[in-house]
Design a protein around this motif. Sequence first.
Motif, PDB file in Angstrom:
ATOM      1  N   PHE A   1     -11.080 -12.019   3.553  1.00  0.00           N
ATOM      2  CA  PHE A   1     -12.428 -11.997   2.980  1.00  0.00           C
ATOM      3  C   PHE A   1     -12.469 -12.750   1.661  1.00  0.00           C
ATOM      4  O   PHE A   1     -13.340 -13.610   1.437  1.00  0.00           O
ATOM      5  CB  PHE A   1     -12.894 -10.550   2.781  1.00  0.00           C
ATOM      6  N   VAL A   2     -11.534 -12.451   0.784  1.00  0.00           N
ATOM      7  CA  VAL A   2     -11.515 -13.106  -0.529  1.00  0.00           C
ATOM      8  C   VAL A   2     -11.181 -14.591  -0.381  1.00  0.00           C
ATOM      9  O   VAL A   2     -11.859 -15.460  -0.952  1.00  0.00           O
ATOM     10  CB  VAL A   2     -10.502 -12.410  -1.464  1.00  0.00           C
TER      11      VAL A   2
ATOM     12  N   TYR B   1     -11.288 -16.772   2.240  1.00  0.00           N
ATOM     13  CA  TYR B   1     -12.229 -17.653   2.945  1.00  0.00           C
ATOM     14  C   TYR B   1     -13.646 -17.566   2.382  1.00  0.00           C
ATOM     15  O   TYR B   1     -14.261 -18.582   2.058  1.00  0.00           O
ATOM     16  CB  TYR B   1     -12.256 -17.303   4.432  1.00  0.00           C
ATOM     17  N   TRP B   2     -14.169 -16.347   2.277  1.00  0.00           N
ATOM     18  CA  TRP B   2     -15.595 -16.189   2.047  1.00  0.00           C
ATOM     19  C   TRP B   2     -15.991 -16.141   0.568  1.00  0.00           C
ATOM     20  O   TRP B   2     -17.146 -16.434   0.240  1.00  0.00           O
ATOM     21  CB  TRP B   2     -16.105 -14.954   2.781  1.00  0.00           C
ATOM     22  N   ILE B   3     -15.066 -15.800  -0.287  1.00  0.00           N
ATOM     23  CA  ILE B   3     -15.365 -15.818  -1.722  1.00  0.00           C
ATOM     24  C   ILE B   3     -14.951 -17.144  -2.349  1.00  0.00           C
ATOM     25  O   ILE B   3     -15.642 -17.670  -3.231  1.00  0.00           O
ATOM     26  CB  ILE B   3     -14.651 -14.646  -2.449  1.00  0.00           C
ATOM     27  N   LEU B   4     -13.819 -17.721  -1.888  1.00  0.00           N
ATOM     28  CA  LEU B   4     -13.285 -18.926  -2.512  1.00  0.00           C
ATOM     29  C   LEU B   4     -13.418 -20.169  -1.621  1.00  0.00           C
ATOM     30  O   LEU B   4     -14.140 -21.101  -1.958  1.00  0.00           O
ATOM     31  CB  LEU B   4     -11.815 -18.704  -2.884  1.00  0.00           C
TER      32      LEU B   4
ATOM     33  N   ALA C   1      -8.234 -21.732   0.655  1.00  0.00           N
ATOM     34  CA  ALA C   1      -8.291 -20.363   1.157  1.00  0.00           C
ATOM     35  C   ALA C   1      -6.949 -19.938   1.737  1.00  0.00           C
ATOM     36  O   ALA C   1      -6.466 -18.823   1.478  1.00  0.00           O
ATOM     37  CB  ALA C   1      -9.391 -20.246   2.215  1.00  0.00           C
TER      38      ALA C   1
ATOM     39  N   PRO D   1     -17.192 -21.335   0.259  1.00  0.00           N
ATOM     40  CA  PRO D   1     -18.174 -21.860  -0.705  1.00  0.00           C
ATOM     41  C   PRO D   1     -17.746 -23.187  -1.326  1.00  0.00           C
ATOM     42  O   PRO D   1     -18.568 -24.102  -1.476  1.00  0.00           O
ATOM     43  CB  PRO D   1     -18.260 -20.747  -1.749  1.00  0.00           C
TER      44      PRO D   1
END
Length: 456
Positions: A400-401, A403-406, A432, A409
């Motif tokens: 989650f962190v 791929y989707w947070i770093l 990621a 985006p």
Amino acid sequence: MSQAPATEQGQHWKRELAALVNLAIPVVLSELGWMAQGVVDTIMVGRLGPAAIGAVAVGNAVFYTPSLFGIGLLLSLDTMVAQAYGRKDYDDCHRWLAQGIYLAAAITPVLMILVACASFGYGHFGITAEVATPASAYLRMLNWSLLPLLIYGATRRYLQGVGQVRVITITYVLANLLNWGGNWALIYGHLGFPAMGVRGSALSTVIARIGMAVSLTIFAWRYERKRGHPLFKHWAGPQWTRIRQLIRLGLPAAGQIILEVGAWNAATLSAGWLSPVALATHQIAINYASITYMVPLGISAAAAVAVGHAVGAGDKARARRAGWLSLALGSSFMVLAGIVFLVAPRPLIELFTHDPRVLAVGPSLLWIAAAFQIFDGVQTVCTGALRGLGETRAPMIANFVGYWILGLPLGLILCFVLKWGIYGMWIGLTLALIVISSSLLHRWYKASEKYNAEPA
């Protein structure tokens, strides 16, 4: 005196490395067989042009998100069956398989409805009509493979857990031959069949997956009959406590898969917003990255089984060794894969297409893929080793962190804001993988150390 323990420890490592390799090779071949189904579909529709390649790409991208969620739930069977087998509780192995089949049957209708609804949504996400129309037809046909795919998934986790992995490889070889022949007949209209285009490719995959489910069920029945533990003689009814255990352990594993696959599927959809050429190039490059990924993924499954067996037997030192040996195997292979991507990108792309527009973009994309190979291998094998310990939440959080947070985006910014195109998306996803692999490697070190320190 001091040399004897060292010699004995070295013998432990050698024996366990040999056992791990014997377990891992058929599982790796099975993962490659799984990947080969999508590659066969992509190659066989290649003569229809970039739009057909793109249609198969986005069709599979949408299908695999809900279907891999179901498969992810069943990954909990790795832990439960392997640990029961390590305790030599073979009847318990049977009970876990039964609950896995019930869970697969229960979630299939919900997942099929989601896939069916998604097949009407391509046009709303900016995918060109040239790609969206055949992609929708492909996806609606492929949806019928979901139940046999999940039954196959449950039976496969069971067979892996009891150490019967070669039959999985045999099944995939036969399934891919069936799929290849079906593609040839149904896409282009050979042997008296109508020319169905991409729908024919999907139908061929459905038939192959039905064959996979039937084959593994027969193999499991034969294996248990020979051992004197008839699989269906005392088939367990639904046991909600066990099903809840599978869900509790499998839900984070499914979440991790959705987060990871969802990020790459988002990249595929983003490529679809660029152009058919960018989408086709992305699909070819991701096929190669996915092929190499199947090797550490197979080693990851072997790690889950080997660690689970050791945990069930109460052998803590062997559990740690299994995890570290698996990491060494997976990392070594991915280094070699990265070298191949660096030195021979153009010949690899020409296996799919000779389109000059794709050949102009593709080599640089494979160079980026080469950069993240070892990180992809480390994060994948760590996930399996942790699953053998019963730890599935850490990989979900890391994905989650990462791929989707770093990563995602950043990739979107580089792709669309800074105009780096598909290269920007892949650079973000590479970041990621670096973050995820570092965090999971640290987590494995800490979790295995903690397990080793616990009283027997």
